[in-house]
Design a protein around this motif. Structure first.
Motif, mmCIF file in Angstrom:
data_model
loop_
_atom_site.group_PDB
_atom_site.id
_atom_site.type_symbol
_atom_site.label_atom_id
_atom_site.label_comp_id
_atom_site.label_asym_id
_atom_site.label_seq_id
_atom_site.Cartn_x
_atom_site.Cartn_y
_atom_site.Cartn_z
ATOM 1 N N GLU A 1 0.791 -1.229 0.000
ATOM 2 C CA GLU A 1 0.000 0.000 0.000
ATOM 3 C C GLU A 1 0.824 1.280 0.000
ATOM 4 O OE1 GLU A 1 -2.617 -0.374 3.325
ATOM 5 O OE2 GLU A 1 -3.907 -1.841 2.324
ATOM 6 N N SER A 2 2.133 1.182 0.173
ATOM 7 C CA SER A 2 2.957 2.387 0.226
ATOM 8 C C SER A 2 4.346 2.096 -0.303
ATOM 9 C CB SER A 2 3.057 2.901 1.668
ATOM 10 O OG SER A 2 3.839 2.019 2.457
ATOM 11 N N ASP A 3 5.096 3.174 -0.573
ATOM 12 C CA ASP A 3 6.473 2.978 -1.026
ATOM 13 C C ASP A 3 7.316 2.320 0.060
ATOM 14 O OD1 ASP A 3 6.160 5.331 0.468
ATOM 15 O OD2 ASP A 3 7.801 6.360 -0.509
ATOM 16 N N THR B 1 9.232 8.345 0.559
ATOM 17 C CA THR B 1 8.682 9.040 1.724
ATOM 18 C C THR B 1 9.786 9.600 2.600
ATOM 19 O OG1 THR B 1 6.688 7.666 1.716
ATOM 20 C CG2 THR B 1 7.251 8.743 3.791
ATOM 21 N N PRO C 1 6.364 10.696 -1.390
ATOM 22 C CA PRO C 1 5.893 9.311 -1.402
ATOM 23 C C PRO C 1 5.637 8.809 -2.821
ATOM 24 C CG PRO C 1 4.683 10.629 0.210
ATOM 25 C CD PRO C 1 5.481 11.595 -0.621
#
Length: 407
Positions: free
Chosen positions: A352-354, A373, A378
């Motif tokens: 869901e995220s870097d 981030t 991000p």
């Protein structure tokens, strides 16, 4: 009311919002996995894999043999400041007197000295993102307020004049510019700098800090430019920073320097006098040799970095879901990973995220990179290609194969 243990350690409030560099934390995790027997490739460090040239090491040895092992003048030896002034004049078209130059224990200390000497609580410092995280942390430590301005890939990761004008307030004290940039490798040519300089001329209360650390590592005929040489009117409120860590592969020697108005340099020297005092005498002697000695190796090493850049950018661009702008300089690629976020790993976890993507790469593909981030932008990740071609080929193959497994 909760009882407080008087013997319990209490950190200063000024560091409560700060932490150890995420890059160091990633390196520590990679070291743990390596110690357990994993073949981890770390592409996180901003450090050339080349050695310090022999003539520089020889100059340090000769300085030791001459007994140059004592304290030096606070802002650097006269010989070093003369050498720095010569470098500024020869390579940058900047006229600085020795009294307008300070040598410090790395460029990081130059920045710290400047911020500590000039910022009052609430003063604002404009920082284009993605940015080297030390910038904002130093501003906060010195009581200032970082004003982060996102600069996306489609604008070359560069600040625009419109963004700068909108970010300036009566509390703005500094604008920080890094070219070529860590982490993006983006660089400001003269045509990019001119509009920013024009905005600063409209705001005489705003000073300019220019970090030129990667100036010698540029590609494809790019011509480095520095604002104080372009516009005489901006020079009296500009601090131009450089050092020998990157181009000369002298990270461990810890020697950075700055050129600026004498009043600023004097204020910075007050801060330095109560922290480290002068930089290492042997490092100063080595830096003279770096600045005044043979320079041919710089082009050879830059060509090696260019070949590595091309390999990394091509490999990342070929991975579905990733995109990577070709950087003008430094030895970093700053790739977009938004196209793989939301996909599932083989064990059913959704990335869901870097940060999750980078952690997954290290744990499953044995490649350590740094999430965007950490640099204020991000959806990206940074790859340092300051390592050999074979290692980079292996790392890119691992990233490619890992991403192919995402559903």
């Amino acid at each position: 009311m909760k009882d407080v243990d008087a013997t319990e350690f209490r950190p200063a409030e000024r560091i409560e919002s700060l932490g150890v560099s995420e890059i160091l934390a990633i390196g520590a995790r990679a070291a743990e996995l390596r110690a357990s027997g994993r073949d981890i490739i770390t592409l996180g460090a901003g450090e050339p894999d080349f050695d310090t040239p022999d003539h520089i090491k020889q100059a340090a040895w000769e300085a030791m043999q001459r007994g140059e092992t004592k304290y030096t003048a606070l802002t650097g030896t006269a010989a070093l400041r003369t050498a720095i002034a010569g470098k500024f004049a020869r390579e940058n078209g900047l006229d600085y007197r020795p009294s307008e130059i300070i040598a410090c224990t790395g460029a990081k200390q130059v920045i710290f000295n400047a911020m500590m000497a000039t910022l009052n609580p609430g003063d604002e410092v404009i920082i284009p993102t993605p940015y080297w995280v030390t910038y904002s942390d130093i501003v906060e430590l010195c009581g200032g307020t970082p004003v982060l301005v996102p600069c996306a890939a489609d604008q070359g990761f560069r600040l625009t004049a419109t963004q700068l004008r909108e970010a300036i307030t009566p509390r703005t004290r500094w604008l920080m510019l890094n070219s070529p940039s860590n982490p993006s490798g983006a660089a400001y040519a003269a045509e990019h700098l001119r509009p920013l300089i024009d905005v600063l001329l409209e705001a005489p209360h705003v000073w300019l800090m220019v970090d030129d650390m990667y100036e010698h590592i540029v590609y494809d005929g790019f011509r480095h430019a520095t604002p104080a040489a372009m516009e005489p009117a901006i020079k009296p409120r500009t601090l131009t920073i450089n050092g020998v860590s990157k181009a000369y592969a002298m990270t461990g020697w810890r020697l950075g320097y700055g050129g600026g108005p004498e009043a600023l340099i004097k204020a910075m020297s007050v801060i330095q006098s109560q922290s480290t005092s002068a930089a290492c005498s042997i490092s100063q002697a080595a830096t003279i040799a770096a600045l005044e000695g043979p320079q041919e190796f710089l082009a050879e090493r830059t060509e090696a970095f260019r070949a590595r850049r091309d390999l990394v950018v091509a490999a990342l661009e070929a991975v579905p879901g990733l995109a990577c702008r070709t950087p003008e300089g430094a030895f970093y690629a700053f790739a977009e990973c938004g196209g793989v976020l939301g996909r599932q790993t083989l064990d059913g976890k959704c990335l869901e995220s870097d940060r999750e993507f980078c952690a997954w790469l290290m744990e499953t593909a044995d490649v350590a990179v740094v999430p965007g981030t950490a640099f204020g932008l991000p959806g990206h990740f940074r790859v340092s290609y300051a390592t050999d071609m074979e290692t980079l080929r292996t790392a890119m193959a691992r990233i490619t194969d890992a991403c192919a497994t995402l559903a």
